[in-house]
Design a protein around this motif. Structure first.
Motif, mmCIF file in Angstrom:
data_model
loop_
_atom_site.group_PDB
_atom_site.id
_atom_site.type_symbol
_atom_site.label_atom_id
_atom_site.label_comp_id
_atom_site.label_asym_id
_atom_site.label_seq_id
_atom_site.Cartn_x
_atom_site.Cartn_y
_atom_site.Cartn_z
ATOM 1 N N ASP A 34 0.803 -1.237 0.000
ATOM 2 C CA ASP A 34 0.000 0.000 0.000
ATOM 3 C C ASP A 34 0.837 1.290 0.000
ATOM 4 O O ASP A 34 0.602 2.174 -0.830
ATOM 5 C CB ASP A 34 -0.977 0.024 1.189
ATOM 6 C CG ASP A 34 -2.202 -0.837 0.940
ATOM 7 O OD1 ASP A 34 -2.452 -1.211 -0.226
ATOM 8 O OD2 ASP A 34 -2.930 -1.125 1.913
ATOM 9 N N ARG A 58 -6.332 0.296 -8.691
ATOM 10 C CA ARG A 58 -5.955 -1.098 -9.042
ATOM 11 C C ARG A 58 -4.865 -1.137 -10.115
ATOM 12 O O ARG A 58 -4.004 -2.023 -10.093
ATOM 13 C CB ARG A 58 -7.180 -1.884 -9.531
ATOM 14 C CG ARG A 58 -8.286 -2.061 -8.515
ATOM 15 C CD ARG A 58 -7.898 -2.869 -7.287
ATOM 16 N NE ARG A 58 -8.973 -2.807 -6.291
ATOM 17 C CZ ARG A 58 -8.796 -2.891 -4.993
ATOM 18 N NH1 ARG A 58 -7.590 -3.075 -4.486
ATOM 19 N NH2 ARG A 58 -9.811 -2.818 -4.173
ATOM 20 N N ARG A 122 -9.280 3.936 4.965
ATOM 21 C CA ARG A 122 -9.549 2.948 3.920
ATOM 22 C C ARG A 122 -10.915 3.235 3.276
ATOM 23 O O ARG A 122 -11.952 3.069 3.921
ATOM 24 C CB ARG A 122 -9.542 1.541 4.509
ATOM 25 C CG ARG A 122 -8.179 1.077 4.985
ATOM 26 C CD ARG A 122 -8.327 -0.253 5.672
ATOM 27 N NE ARG A 122 -7.082 -0.896 6.021
ATOM 28 C CZ ARG A 122 -6.462 -0.726 7.184
ATOM 29 N NH1 ARG A 122 -6.937 0.108 8.079
ATOM 30 N NH2 ARG A 122 -5.361 -1.397 7.443
ATOM 31 N N ARG A 138 -14.989 -11.891 -1.892
ATOM 32 C CA ARG A 138 -13.578 -12.221 -2.105
ATOM 33 C C ARG A 138 -13.105 -13.505 -1.435
ATOM 34 O O ARG A 138 -12.031 -13.999 -1.753
ATOM 35 C CB ARG A 138 -12.708 -11.091 -1.538
ATOM 36 C CG ARG A 138 -12.769 -9.852 -2.344
ATOM 37 C CD ARG A 138 -11.780 -8.904 -1.742
ATOM 38 N NE ARG A 138 -11.842 -7.596 -2.350
ATOM 39 C CZ ARG A 138 -11.319 -6.520 -1.802
ATOM 40 N NH1 ARG A 138 -10.688 -6.616 -0.645
ATOM 41 N NH2 ARG A 138 -11.408 -5.372 -2.401
HETATM 42 C C1 S3P Z 1 -8.150 -2.475 -0.070
HETATM 43 C C2 S3P Z 1 -7.312 -2.753 0.982
HETATM 44 C C3 S3P Z 1 -6.347 -1.787 1.506
HETATM 45 C C4 S3P Z 1 -5.898 -0.813 0.409
HETATM 46 C C5 S3P Z 1 -7.095 -0.184 -0.231
HETATM 47 C C6 S3P Z 1 -8.078 -1.191 -0.823
HETATM 48 C C7 S3P Z 1 -9.127 -3.512 -0.508
HETATM 49 O O1 S3P Z 1 -5.207 -2.472 2.029
HETATM 50 O O2 S3P Z 1 -5.129 -1.484 -0.542
HETATM 51 O O3 S3P Z 1 -7.737 0.612 0.739
HETATM 52 O O4 S3P Z 1 -9.694 -3.384 -1.605
HETATM 53 O O5 S3P Z 1 -9.325 -4.486 0.257
HETATM 54 P P1 S3P Z 1 -5.193 -3.242 3.474
HETATM 55 O O6 S3P Z 1 -5.718 -4.616 3.236
HETATM 56 O O7 S3P Z 1 -3.759 -3.243 3.834
HETATM 57 O O8 S3P Z 1 -6.041 -2.453 4.383
#
Ligand code: S3P
Length: 175
Positions: A34, A58, A122, A138
């Motif tokens: 991240d 993404r 988030r 998921r």
């Molecule tokens: C996301 C998870 C987040 C970050 C973003 C999207 C997701 O990471 O990549 O906010 O789609 O599950 P973490 O799993 O480290 O919180």
């Protein structure tokens, strides 16, 4: 080729904290995807979502994660990589991960995960029902991809890290 241990799991499952601890215990490098995506686009994740949308996020995440795994495979020492929770939904990342032997799923209680993940940073963790629905969408991706599944319920970071090391050691003799 150096070893790579990849942590996956939903938001709030502890991937970053456990990844850091694991890397410390193993004497390996640690990379958290991240912050690297944030660096790549020069802004925090919530702004990336606002300006570029989830698809923009993404796209950057795909480039960062694939680059990271490539670099890790050429490194001299082992690497622990903590992925963002949605990385597995990117087809090229999913496909790449199917070829990785040490993909570990942190399987956390959804209430605990939401408690940790909520709070503004988030964009996909602002509503409990949507969080749950996203997890349900998921779950099969996480499970089908991961070679190791660790039930983290009630465990401290240290205990999760020890459990991962033990599990991989018992099954493969490495670590
Ligand atoms: C996301 C998870 C987040 C970050 C973003 C999207 C997701 O990471 O990549 O906010 O789609 O599950 P973490 O799993 O480290 O919180």
């Amino acid at each position: 080729m150096a070893e790579r241990l990849i942590l996956t799991g939903f938001m709030g499952s502890g991937k970053t904290a456990v990844g850091k601890r694991l890397a410390g215990k193993l004497g390996w490098d640690f990379f958290d995807a991240d912050p690297l995506v944030e660096q790549h686009l020069g802004m925090p994740i919530h702004e990336i979502f606002e300006i570029h949308g989830e698809s923009g996020f993404r796209k950057a995440e795909e480039a960062v994660v694939l680059g990271l795994l490539e670099e890790a495979s050429r490194a001299q020492t082992g690497t622990v990589v903590s992925l963002g929770g949605g990385a597995v939904t990117i087809p090229a990342v999913y496909e790449r991960l199917t070829r990785e032997p040490l993909v570990v799923l942190l399987d956390e209680d959804i209430n605990m995960a939401f408690k940790r993940a909520r709070g503004g940073k988030r964009p996909l963790a602002d509503d409990r029902d949507k969080f749950q629905a996203l997890y349900s969408e998921r779950e099969s991706l996480y499970r089908s991809l991961s070679k190791y599944i660790v039930d983290t319920r009630g465990l401290k970071v240290e205990q999760v890290a020890d459990r991962i090391i033990r599990l991989i050691h018992e099954r493969t003799g490495i670590l």
